[in-house]
Structures are given as structure tokens and as C-alpha cells.
Design an enzyme around this catalytic site. Structure first.
Site: not given
Ligand code: XUL
Ligand code: CO
Length: 449
Positions: A114, A117, A245, A309, A320
């Protein structure tokens, strides 16, 4: 690919970030060395491709480099000796080299980030953009020195207080505009760094309460936002893949892009299907009440599986937890889908996963990623063996064989009608149906695991 230049990495750090850790090698399943791969052998060919090319592993900058390992009840515990703990650009630039040393020692070719980050948010948008440019200079140098690549970039539209009611779905148009400006810059930087994709995860693109929410208007704003991103992508000539996502909630109570099916419906409804694929995350799938396998099959059926991911949740914790995946059934199921659908093109296996708060030492980052990579290597080999064996696929094919000819073929070709099917059934009588044999197939899979 540029030759990895260890000197140029360590030149940028006063000391190496991970001085006691050598390059991780494949030592095979009998090795007792925890800092070695037991199954992931980058250049080994499985089902016609190297493991490296099947798996396209990525390191998530936000977890590996930025996650302090705080939880709602306690402060961060992570020890990151290369990081001085400040929000300075110089610290952010040094951190880049720690990340690339990490990827280099681990043998991972990709990373994802990001904007916030990698570089600190400034007091103004202009200052934030300057900070990001200064760190992007460093990322570019590090990419050139190591041959590592950017799998995807994204913008953080959920941490800053201005986004507390959403970004492109905020009820405030000035927040929408701010988010657009931030994504524009994040796309510029991703493009500059040769990113192979760009991800939209709508952390706060949802709502906490319908008492104060116009859902239809917010969802339309989200669509308008993504259309502008598509336009801007064309304008700057960025050819990377856009991903959306899915995640059902957390931090918002209800997120609009809640699962693969909801995302696909949203993309179709708003004319965005040609421009997006899905970036599926395991723990998001389970939060949505699905298995990752289910989400992947939904995406593949729509030709929209883009990237993964890779992580896992905890059966006993309802949020999560972003844990590293070690479950061989999970990785086998995922790799079966990947192999059958032809595998990644632009996407990869990005470890959107964090070490536990109790695992605070730098070496724990290695243990975690090694475990995840080995788990996927095993999943890949097992899935390839199952397909090579052929019994599972043959069973599945036979299960639908009444659709291969006769009345079934007419149903699939859509050349029959209720009237014809009634006449057919009056003649044919009670159908003879076959067992689903679930337990037999579960036993068959265990032959391979
Ligand atoms: C949050 C998540 C994020 C995305 C990118 O749950 O998965 O880190 O992957 O914004
Ligand atoms: Co993610």
C-alpha cells in the site's frame, strides 16, 4: 533478470537486517534445519512448469515490514532492529532494503504494498506524494539491484481518520475526491515500478448502520470511482491487471464487495467485468462463510481468478487473523483449482499473512514464510499427482455423463422444453441415480496426502 547483488543491498543498511540468516536453501523432506525448504524447490518442474512459475510468491510489505503485531488488547511486540520506529522518509527508505534483503534470502520474487506502508503520510496530499516519490526512488533501485518485482500496488484508504465512513463510498464528496487523488498517485507509482497489477480492497467501502446509509448511492459512487480508475489506467498506459478483493466485513460491518459472487455481480451490473479480476484471500472467504476452494471455483467459472492473498484464519477466532497457511488440504484444493484453470498469468501467491504476536523476532518472519511456501509446494505436488492419476477427474466426469448424450445433451444445448421433458419423463419413468461416493473420494485424496 538482474543478478542479485548482495553488496548493493547491504551497502544501503548500516548492518544487514538479518545478519544471522543465510539464503534459505532447498534441503529436501529429510532435513531437520528449520531454516530450509523441505518441499519448495524453486526450479523443480512440476506439471510442466517450475514451482517458482506456478506459485509466484509475494511478500506483503504491510505485514512483513510494518505490522507491529499489536492486537486490540495489547501493544506491538515485533522486534525490527533495522527500523528506528520513526515516521521519517529516511527510515522508510532504509526499510526498503531490509525488505529486499528478506525477499532475497527467502528466494521470493515479488512484493506487494500500500502507498502508506512504504512511505509516511505527510501533512498534506502534496507532502504525502513527495514522500512516496522519495521511497519509490529507493524501491526502483532495490528492484534493479535484485531483480525483484512488484506483483501489485494499492492505496491505503482505510487507516486515516478522514476515511472513517468510507473512501469512494464516503457520504462526503471531498473524501471521495481525496481518495481518487490518492489512488491516482498510487497507480502512477505502481506503473513506474513496473507493477503487474493493482488491487482495490474496500476496507471501509460498506457501512456500519443502515439508519444513516444510502446503500444504492454509495454503491454507485464505488462504481464511478472504479470507472475513473479504468480511464486513468488507459491514460497513463498502465497495462497491469486490476483486481478487486472481496471481504464481507472488518473493519466495516457490511462491506459491499463481500464475496466473489457479490463482486462479480457488482462488476457485471456496472460494466466493469472486462477490466477487473478477483484477488481472493483465504481468510476473507471463510469470514464470508465460504471455503477458499468455493471462492476460487466461483472466480474460475467467470474467468476472473486473478491473484491470491494467501493466508488462513483460525477456526476458533471470528476475525481476520491472517495466519500463514500450513494446512495441506487447503493448499492441495487451491493448487487443484490453479492447475485445472491454467494457473496465474499476472497474479501470484501474496502472503497477506502475519506472524503471531508471540512470534516477535525477525527470524519468525522466515519460519512463517518458509512454512507457507513449503505448504504450497506440497499442495502443488499433491494436486499434480491427483490429476496425473486421473481417478478423481474421471469420477467427476462420469457423474455428469447423462448430460453427454440424449436428453441431457439437449438440455445443455438448450434445445428442449418443459413439454418435451414431461413427455420424456412419462415414458422414461423413475430416474436411476448413482451414489455421490463422497467418502470414497475423500479416501482417494488421502492416498496422496
Ligand atoms: C485486509 C487485506 C488488505 C488487502 C489490501 O484484510 O486483505 O491487506 O489485501 O488492501
Ligand atoms: Co488481502
Amino acid at each position: 533478470m538482474a543478478r542479485t547483488d548482495q553488496n548493493s543491498i547491504s551497502n544501503h543498511l548500516m548492518n544487514e537486517a538479518f545478519p544471522d540468516i543465510p539464503k534459505i536453501q532447498f534441503e529436501g523432506p529429510k532435513s531437520k534445519n528449520p531454516l530450509s525448504f523441505k518441499h519448495y524447490n524453486a526450479d523443480e518442474i512440476v506439471a510442466g512448469k517450475t514451482m517458482k512459475d506456478h506459485l509466484r510468491f509475494g511478500v506483503a510489505y504491510w505485514h512483513a515490514m510494518r505490522n507491529s503485531l499489536a492486537d486490540p488488547f495489547g501493544v506491538g511486540t515485533a522486534q525490527r532492529p533495522w527500523d528506528d520506529g520513526t515516521d521519517s522518509v529516511a527510515n522508510a527508505q532504509r526499510r526498503v532494503w531490509a525488505c529486499f534483503e528478506f525477499m532475497d534470502k527467502l528466494g521470493v520474487d515479488y512484493y506487494c504494498f500500500h502507498d502508506r506502508d512504504v512511505a509516511p503520510e505527510g501533512r498534506t496530499l502534496a507532502e504525502s506524494n513527495q514522500n512516496l516519490d522519495a521511497v519509490a526512488d529507493e524501491l526502483e533501485k532495490a528492484q534493479q539491484a535484485t531483480g525483484k518485482k512488484l506483483l501489485w500496488g494499492t492505496a491505503c484508504l482505510f487507516v486515516h481518520p478522514r476515511y472513517n465512513q468510507g473512501a469512494s463510498t464516503s457520504p462526503n464528496a471531498n473524501v471521495f475526491a481525496y481518495a481518487a487523488a490518492q489512488v491516482k498517485k498510487a497507480m502512477d507509482v505502481t506503473h513506474r515500478l513496473g507493477g503487474e497489477g493493482y488491487t482495490f480492497w474496500g476496507g471501509r467501502e460498506g457501512y456500519a448502520s443502515l439508519w444513516n446509509t444510502n446503500m444504492k448511492r454509495e454503491v454507485e459512487h464505488l462504481a464511478a470511482f472504479l470507472h475513473m480508475a479504468v480511464d486513468y489506467k488507459k491514460k497513463i498506459g498502465f497495462t497491469g491487471q486490476f483486481y478487486i478483493e472481496p471481504k464481507p466485513r472488518e473493519p466495516s460491518t457490511h462491506q459491499y464487495d463481500s464475496d466473489a459472487a457479490a463482486c462479480l455481480n457488482f462488476l457485471r451490473e456496472h460494466g466493469l467485468m472486462d477490466h477487473f479480476k478477483l484477488n481472493l484471500e483465504t481468510n476473507h472467504a471463510t469470514l464470508a462463510g465460504h471455503s477458499m476452494w468455493h471462492e476460487m471455483e466461483v472466480a474460475v467459472a467467470a474467468n476472473a481468478l486473478g491473484s491470491v492473498d494467501a493466508n488462513t484464519g483460525d477456526e476458533l477466532i471470528g476475525w481476520d487473523t491472517d495466519q500463514f497457511p500450513t494446512d495441506i488440504y487447503l493448499t492441495t484444493q487451491m493448487m487443484l483449482v490453479m492447475l485445472k484453470s491454467g494457473g496465474f498469468t499476472t497474479g501470484g501467491m501474496n502472503f497477506d499473512a502475519k506472524v503471531r504476536r508471540e512470534s516477535f523476532e525477525p527470524v519468525d518472519l522466515f519460519h512463517a514464510h518458509i512454512g507457507g511456501m513449503d505448504a504450497f509446494a506440497r499442495g502443488l505436488k499433491i494436486a499434480a499427482a491427483i490429476l496425473e492419476d486421473g481417478r478423481l477427474e474421471a469420477f467427476k466426469k462420469a457423474r455428469y455423463s447423462t448430460f453427454d448424450a440424449g436428453i441431457g445433451a439437449k438440455i445443455e444445448a438448450r434445445t428442449t422444453s418443459f413439454e418435451e421433458l414431461e413427455a420424456y419423463t412419462l415414458e422414461n419413468g423413475e430416474p436411476l441415480i448413482a451414489s455421490g461416493r463422497q467418502e470414497m473420494l475423500e479416501n482417494l485424496i488421502n492416498e496422496f496426502i
